[in-house]
Design a protein around this motif. Structure first.
Motif, PDB file in Angstrom:
ATOM      1  N   UNK A 157      42.938  18.129  65.595  1.00  0.00           N
ATOM      2  CA  UNK A 157      44.045  18.559  66.443  1.00  0.00           C
ATOM      3  C   UNK A 157      43.564  18.983  67.833  1.00  0.00           C
ATOM      4  N   UNK A 158      42.455  19.711  67.895  1.00  0.00           N
ATOM      5  CA  UNK A 158      41.932  20.159  69.188  1.00  0.00           C
ATOM      6  C   UNK A 158      41.526  18.974  70.058  1.00  0.00           C
ATOM      7  N   UNK A 159      40.836  18.007  69.451  1.00  0.00           N
ATOM      8  CA  UNK A 159      40.443  16.828  70.219  1.00  0.00           C
ATOM      9  C   UNK A 159      41.682  16.048  70.640  1.00  0.00           C
ATOM     10  N   UNK A 160      42.634  15.921  69.749  1.00  0.00           N
ATOM     11  CA  UNK A 160      43.884  15.238  70.088  1.00  0.00           C
ATOM     12  C   UNK A 160      44.580  15.891  71.263  1.00  0.00           C
ATOM     13  N   UNK A 161      44.627  17.215  71.277  1.00  0.00           N
ATOM     14  CA  UNK A 161      45.262  17.940  72.384  1.00  0.00           C
ATOM     15  C   UNK A 161      44.536  17.685  73.706  1.00  0.00           C
ATOM     16  N   UNK A 162      43.205  17.613  73.662  1.00  0.00           N
ATOM     17  CA  UNK A 162      42.431  17.353  74.879  1.00  0.00           C
ATOM     18  C   UNK A 162      42.710  15.955  75.435  1.00  0.00           C
ATOM     19  N   UNK A 163      42.972  15.020  74.531  1.00  0.00           N
ATOM     20  CA  UNK A 163      43.175  13.627  74.933  1.00  0.00           C
ATOM     21  C   UNK A 163      44.653  13.310  75.164  1.00  0.00           C
ATOM     22  N   UNK A 164      45.536  14.116  74.548  1.00  0.00           N
ATOM     23  CA  UNK A 164      46.962  13.872  74.688  1.00  0.00           C
ATOM     24  C   UNK A 164      47.536  12.991  73.589  1.00  0.00           C
ATOM     25  N   UNK A 165      46.936  13.089  72.386  1.00  0.00           N
ATOM     26  CA  UNK A 165      47.436  12.347  71.226  1.00  0.00           C
ATOM     27  C   UNK A 165      47.492  13.290  70.034  1.00  0.00           C
ATOM     28  N   UNK A 166      48.111  12.836  68.952  1.00  0.00           N
ATOM     29  CA  UNK A 166      48.180  13.637  67.741  1.00  0.00           C
ATOM     30  C   UNK A 166      46.906  13.535  66.920  1.00  0.00           C
ATOM     31  N   UNK A 167      46.753  14.482  65.984  1.00  0.00           N
ATOM     32  CA  UNK A 167      45.544  14.485  65.154  1.00  0.00           C
ATOM     33  C   UNK A 167      45.459  13.244  64.272  1.00  0.00           C
ATOM     34  N   UNK A 168      46.606  12.673  63.888  1.00  0.00           N
ATOM     35  CA  UNK A 168      46.568  11.463  63.067  1.00  0.00           C
ATOM     36  C   UNK A 168      45.983  10.287  63.856  1.00  0.00           C
ATOM     37  N   UNK A 195      42.712   2.203  78.102  1.00  0.00           N
ATOM     38  CA  UNK A 195      41.627   2.689  78.962  1.00  0.00           C
ATOM     39  C   UNK A 195      41.759   4.167  79.295  1.00  0.00           C
ATOM     40  N   UNK A 196      42.984   4.621  79.559  1.00  0.00           N
ATOM     41  CA  UNK A 196      43.145   6.034  79.915  1.00  0.00           C
ATOM     42  C   UNK A 196      42.762   6.942  78.754  1.00  0.00           C
ATOM     43  N   UNK A 254      38.944   7.008  78.488  1.00  0.00           N
ATOM     44  CA  UNK A 254      38.411   7.862  79.546  1.00  0.00           C
ATOM     45  C   UNK A 254      38.575   9.341  79.199  1.00  0.00           C
ATOM     46  N   UNK A 255      39.766   9.729  78.736  1.00  0.00           N
ATOM     47  CA  UNK A 255      40.014  11.133  78.367  1.00  0.00           C
ATOM     48  C   UNK A 255      39.166  11.540  77.162  1.00  0.00           C
ATOM     49  N   UNK A 256      39.038  10.636  76.207  1.00  0.00           N
ATOM     50  CA  UNK A 256      38.237  10.915  75.020  1.00  0.00           C
ATOM     51  C   UNK A 256      36.764  11.111  75.391  1.00  0.00           C
ATOM     52  N   UNK A 257      36.250  10.232  76.234  1.00  0.00           N
ATOM     53  CA  UNK A 257      34.859  10.350  76.677  1.00  0.00           C
ATOM     54  C   UNK A 257      34.633  11.664  77.413  1.00  0.00           C
ATOM     55  N   UNK A 258      35.578  12.019  78.271  1.00  0.00           N
ATOM     56  CA  UNK A 258      35.463  13.273  79.014  1.00  0.00           C
ATOM     57  C   UNK A 258      35.473  14.473  78.063  1.00  0.00           C
ATOM     58  N   UNK A 259      36.376  14.455  77.090  1.00  0.00           N
ATOM     59  CA  UNK A 259      36.474  15.563  76.133  1.00  0.00           C
ATOM     60  C   UNK A 259      35.203  15.703  75.298  1.00  0.00           C
ATOM     61  N   UNK A 260      34.524  14.583  75.048  1.00  0.00           N
ATOM     62  CA  UNK A 260      33.317  14.592  74.219  1.00  0.00           C
ATOM     63  C   UNK A 260      32.025  14.628  75.046  1.00  0.00           C
TER      64      UNK A 260
END
Length: 162
Positions: free
Chosen positions: A19-30, A45-46, A49-55
């Motif tokens: 859930x926390x990672x999903x919130x950082x990226x703007x998607x749900x935990x599922x 792509x967006x 990019x957000x996932x890479x930044x969060x990680x």
């Protein structure tokens, strides 16, 4: 390592929930769960990019476009070394902060830090060598006893060093 495995390992290393990672990226935990299981192959792509930044990795790393076997930053994150750094009693708090900041940089910025560090070490070595050279006896001329006495007198005269 597949993209899903990378996402899972990096998320765990950072101590994030789905859930926390999903919130950082703007998607749900599922959605994050599906990424980790490899059930979603076509990520936008967006989101990459957000996932890479969060990680704290590059999008190219997530996509498998970069060879990262020698990439210390990703290895440190993957091995949860932030916690290890915190447990190193021999390091001062500021040193711990430096190490943790470094491993949280994107790969391209870690390379910039490495380059700058090498430049500073080179300058430091040149300064050290210059001091040593200045402390040596001249070899370009024959030094007489009178010249040595004169040099010693200057070195021992405190008024010369104010």
């Amino acid at each position: 390592m597949e993209m899903g495995e990378k996402i899972y390992n990096l998320r765990k290393a950072k101590g994030l929930t789905l859930e926390e990672l999903g919130n950082l990226v703007g998607v749900g935990k599922s959605t994050v769960r599906k990424w980790e299981k490899g059930m979603i192959a076509n990520m936008k792509r967006d989101k990459i990019s957000k996932l890479a930044s969060a990680l704290n990795v590059s999008p190219a790393y997530l996509m498998g476009w970069e060879m990262d076997d020698g990439d210390i930053g990703n290895a440190l994150v993957a091995d949860c070394l932030e916690k290890e750094i915190d447990n190193m009693a021999s390091l001062a708090p500021s040193e711990k902060d430096h190490f943790k900041a470094y491993i949280n940089l994107l790969e391209i910025n870690r390379k910039k830090v490495d380059d700058y560090t090498n430049q500073l070490l080179s300058i430091q070595q040149m300064e050290h060598d210059a001091v040593l050279a200045a402390a040596c006896q001249r070899t370009d001329i024959e030094v007489t006893e009178q010249m040595r006495t004169h040099d010693d007198d200057i070195m021992n005269d405190d008024s010369e060093w104010k």
